[in-house]
Design a protein around this motif. Structure first.
Motif, PDB file in Angstrom:
ATOM      1  N   THR A 119       0.831  -1.199   0.000  1.00 30.96           N
ATOM      2  CA  THR A 119       0.000   0.000   0.000  1.00 30.96           C
ATOM      3  C   THR A 119       0.871   1.257   0.000  1.00 30.96           C
ATOM      4  O   THR A 119       1.822   1.348   0.777  1.00 30.96           O
ATOM      5  CB  THR A 119      -0.913   0.002   1.242  1.00 30.96           C
ATOM      6  OG1 THR A 119      -1.855  -1.066   1.122  1.00 30.96           O
ATOM      7  CG2 THR A 119      -1.678   1.307   1.369  1.00 30.96           C
TER       8      THR A 119
ATOM      9  N   HIS B 157      -5.458  -1.650  -1.142  1.00 33.66           N
ATOM     10  CA  HIS B 157      -5.218  -2.530   0.012  1.00 33.66           C
ATOM     11  C   HIS B 157      -4.070  -3.490  -0.321  1.00 33.66           C
ATOM     12  O   HIS B 157      -4.016  -4.020  -1.427  1.00 33.66           O
ATOM     13  CB  HIS B 157      -6.487  -3.315   0.327  1.00 33.66           C
ATOM     14  CG  HIS B 157      -6.460  -3.992   1.669  1.00 33.66           C
ATOM     15  ND1 HIS B 157      -5.621  -5.048   1.961  1.00 33.66           N
ATOM     16  CD2 HIS B 157      -7.157  -3.754   2.808  1.00 33.66           C
ATOM     17  CE1 HIS B 157      -5.817  -5.425   3.218  1.00 33.66           C
ATOM     18  NE2 HIS B 157      -6.734  -4.654   3.744  1.00 33.66           N
TER      19      HIS B 157
ATOM     20  N   SER C 184      -2.949  -2.179   5.918  1.00 31.38           N
ATOM     21  CA  SER C 184      -4.034  -1.426   5.288  1.00 31.38           C
ATOM     22  C   SER C 184      -5.224  -1.438   6.232  1.00 31.38           C
ATOM     23  O   SER C 184      -5.289  -2.258   7.146  1.00 31.38           O
ATOM     24  CB  SER C 184      -4.459  -2.060   3.957  1.00 31.38           C
ATOM     25  OG  SER C 184      -3.365  -2.165   3.072  1.00 31.38           O
TER      26      SER C 184
ATOM     27  N   SER D  47      -9.591  -1.070   6.394  1.00 30.30           N
ATOM     28  CA  SER D  47     -10.875  -1.007   5.703  1.00 30.30           C
ATOM     29  C   SER D  47     -12.002  -1.003   6.717  1.00 30.30           C
ATOM     30  O   SER D  47     -11.821  -1.358   7.883  1.00 30.30           O
ATOM     31  CB  SER D  47     -11.067  -2.222   4.779  1.00 30.30           C
ATOM     32  OG  SER D  47     -10.060  -2.296   3.809  1.00 30.30           O
TER      33      SER D  47
END
Lengths: 213, 407
Positions: free
Chosen positions: B76, B91, B161, B163
């Protein structure tokens, strides 16, 4: 209030994590279940108009055929090992045909040459090892069978017969001088193989806090 | 075609043609040349109608954040992000036998072993259960690279990453199948060509594990486990098994390849395994290589996180580690999540080193590389290695990674 709640939850988690490592079976389960239910109770009362059912009824009961088709894992005590067997000599034939292209003719690290796949064979000396191999680093022999069967050969995974996997396992263990060259590897003999590296493994016991470990 | 439409069509064609023709070459963070469009003085945006609505949005012609792939992973671009959510297409990736293509209509999750009722759930079934959304990071257990000055945050720490994930709590499914009290471990198995497996303590399943099918509001990306993956907040990335097809409950663990020969690391004369929690760490993402800065006010920015709860504090040093001051944390600070920090600094123009260290809510402070070597020995590997990382600000304003080797 919010902060205090989060803290309690976190402490609980730390206790659980340590519990797992020492495997206090029933107490662990009770503790986690209590914690879990306590959490669920709170959210249920504040967000849902109905309490959750005992079962939602989604999905279907898995048949023995469903399970048999996917249940390929092996545990250190040998649970899951299928019928069949293999020898070091049989394994060499399979190895040369299906493994040597990536792992090298004998599975050993070759000075000045970068093989497409890791070396599998070395002596069993742990201190001062150049690379991690099955001989000097793998703690359980059952893992060899499990891993070969589920994901090797890399370009054709899942295509080996159980006898081929037993034979390859025997060959690799033999090359690493962990079993004798006339050994037969099967569901009874494989879990009894003691790997030289096993004694070096420890379970992480860190739980946060100031110490750097 | 009406007059106005025709005009728009011409405009679009013309605009596209102009932009395609006028390009300049720029260096990306790692020295690759890419082309970006330039605008002439005729391109005053207030004097021309732009393109109309479209089916699928895309980035500005001037923005080119990209992952950095190797044979086995893709990193990333942390230096290109302004906050903590990682755009889904950026990602990081790490997989062991490529990204499988799985038909969602044929997807099934099997849960069996020490349960009262072995069950199979389709994707549709999973989506019918009460759902939960949570934001957390996923970080590869081997997320640290060093070795040269010309390294970006992406090169050093790009295997993390964040999310917003949506799915069903694993505890909901555990209740549905009736996990038996004697079960202490479960096996999570993927349906990629590695058929990757990990042993997970059942307590994590009851605590905060999820089966997730959505990422940042839409279906999860193939590289992140489409159509469904295991999410174990705060735990090493490898345990968050993607393309999940099977969970088996047991009273013993499996000692799979990924928890014995891989994801284990030397600590003195031993090999440590089952390091589930990701240790607290932080990194300054601005200024960082390859940025150039000018003397004056600089807002130092970065991310901090811990797998053991919340970030409590981030300290920043602008004098090579001699003194430290607290950075501002962007609220809300979430559990097991990347936390954005900022620290306003006035740079005099003299060469110095800037660095950050995080303190998590357990009281753990991100260590130096020296502290880690003292604790674990010189044979440490990249697994679970979380040292403070520093940037050297040179007198000419260039920013270089302070690469420390340990052997």
């Amino acid at each position: 209030m919010q902060k205090a709640k989060g803290k309690i939850g976190f402490k609980g988690f730390v206790v659980i994590a340590s519990g797992v490592i020492v495997v206090t079976l029933s107490s662990l389960y009770n503790r986690t279940t209590l914690l879990h239910n306590a959490k669920l109770d709170t959210s249920r009362r504040t967000t849902d108009s109905l309490t959750w059912p005992k079962t939602f009824g989604y999905g279907r009961v898995a048949t023995t055929q469903d399970i048999a088709a996917w249940d390929i894992d092996i545990q250190p005590d040998g649970k899951g090992l299928p019928a069949g067997s293999g020898t070091v000599h049989e394994g060499k034939v399979v190895y040369l045909a299906k493994c040597a292209a990536c792992h090298g003719a004998e599975g050993k690290e070759i000075a000045g040459q970068k093989l497409p796949a890791p070396a599998l064979v070395s002596d069993t000396t742990f201190q001062g090892r150049k690379s991690n191999t099955i001989g000097n680093y793998w703690p359980y022999a059952t893992t060899v069978f499990d891993y070969i069967r589920r994901s090797m050969p890399y370009t054709a995974p899942g295509t080996l017969t159980n006898n081929e996997v037993y034979a390859l396992t025997a060959y690799i263990l033999g090359q690493n001088h962990i079993i004798k060259t006339d050994a037969v590897i099967n569901a009874q003999t494989l879990p009894k193989v003691i790997m030289p590296a096993k004694k070096h493994f420890i379970t992480d016991d860190r739980e946060g806090g100031a110490e750097v470990k | 075609m009406g007059k106005k439409e025709k005009l728009l069509m011409n405009r679009r064609t013309w605009l596209g043609g102009t932009l395609a023709a006028a390009v300049i070459h720029v260096q990306t963070a790692w020295g690759k040349s890419i082309q970006i469009p330039t605008l002439s003085s005729e391109d005053d945006p207030t004097k021309k109608i732009g393109p109309g609505p479209s089916k699928l949005g895309k980035r500005s012609l001037f923005e080119h954040p990209v992952r950095k792939p190797s044979d086995i992973s893709s990193r990333t671009p942390l230096q290109d992000l302004y906050s903590t959510i990682t755009p889904s297409d950026l990602h990081f990736e790490r997989h062991h036998a490529g990204v499988p293509v799985i038909d969602p209509e044929k997807y099934e999750l099997l849960i069996h072993g020490m349960v009262d009722k072995p069950m199979k759930f389709t994707l549709r079934d999973l989506k019918r259960f009460p759902s939960v959304t949570r934001t957390c990071f996923i970080e590869c257990a081997g997320n640290f690279r060093t070795g040269k000055e010309e390294m970006t945050p992406q090169d050093i720490l790009g295997l993390t990453s964040q999310s917003e994930w949506t799915g069903v709590m694993l505890s909901t499914l555990f209740r549905e199948v009736g996990v038996q009290p004697k079960a202490t471990w479960f096996l999570a198995e993927g349906s990629d060509a590695a058929v990757l497996t990990r042993s997970i303590p059942v307590s994590k399943g009851w605590n905060d594990a999820m089966i997730v099918y959505a990422q940042n509001g839409e279906a999860i990306r193939p590289e992140q486990g489409y159509p469904a993956r295991l999410l174990l907040p705060g735990w090493e990335g490898n345990t968050n098994v993607k393309w999940l097809r099977r969970i088996e409950l047991s009273d013993q663990l499996w000692m799979t390849r990924e928890e014995t020969s891989k994801y284990t690391y030397p600590v003195k004369d031993r090999i440590r395994q089952f390091s589930f929690d990701m240790d607290a760490r932080s990194i300054i993402t601005f200024p960082s290589y390859p940025a150039n800065v000018e003397p004056g006010w600089i807002e130092i920015r970065g991310i901090a996180w811990t797998g053991r709860g919340k970030v409590h504090r981030v300290d920043v040093s602008t004098d090579s580690g001699k003194t430290w001051n607290s950075a501002r944390l962007q609220e809300p600070v979430l559990d097991k999540a990347h936390t954005y920090f900022r620290y306003l600094w006035h740079w005099s123009g003299n060469e110095t080193e800037i660095m950050s260290r995080v303190i998590d809510e357990t009281g753990y402070m991100q260590p130096t590389l020296r502290q880690l070597i003292d604790a674990r020995g010189v044979d440490i590997t990249g697994y679970h290695l979380n040292p403070i990382t520093a940037w050297v600000i040179k007198r000419d304003g260039s920013v270089k990674f302070k690469s420390e080797s340990w052997k």
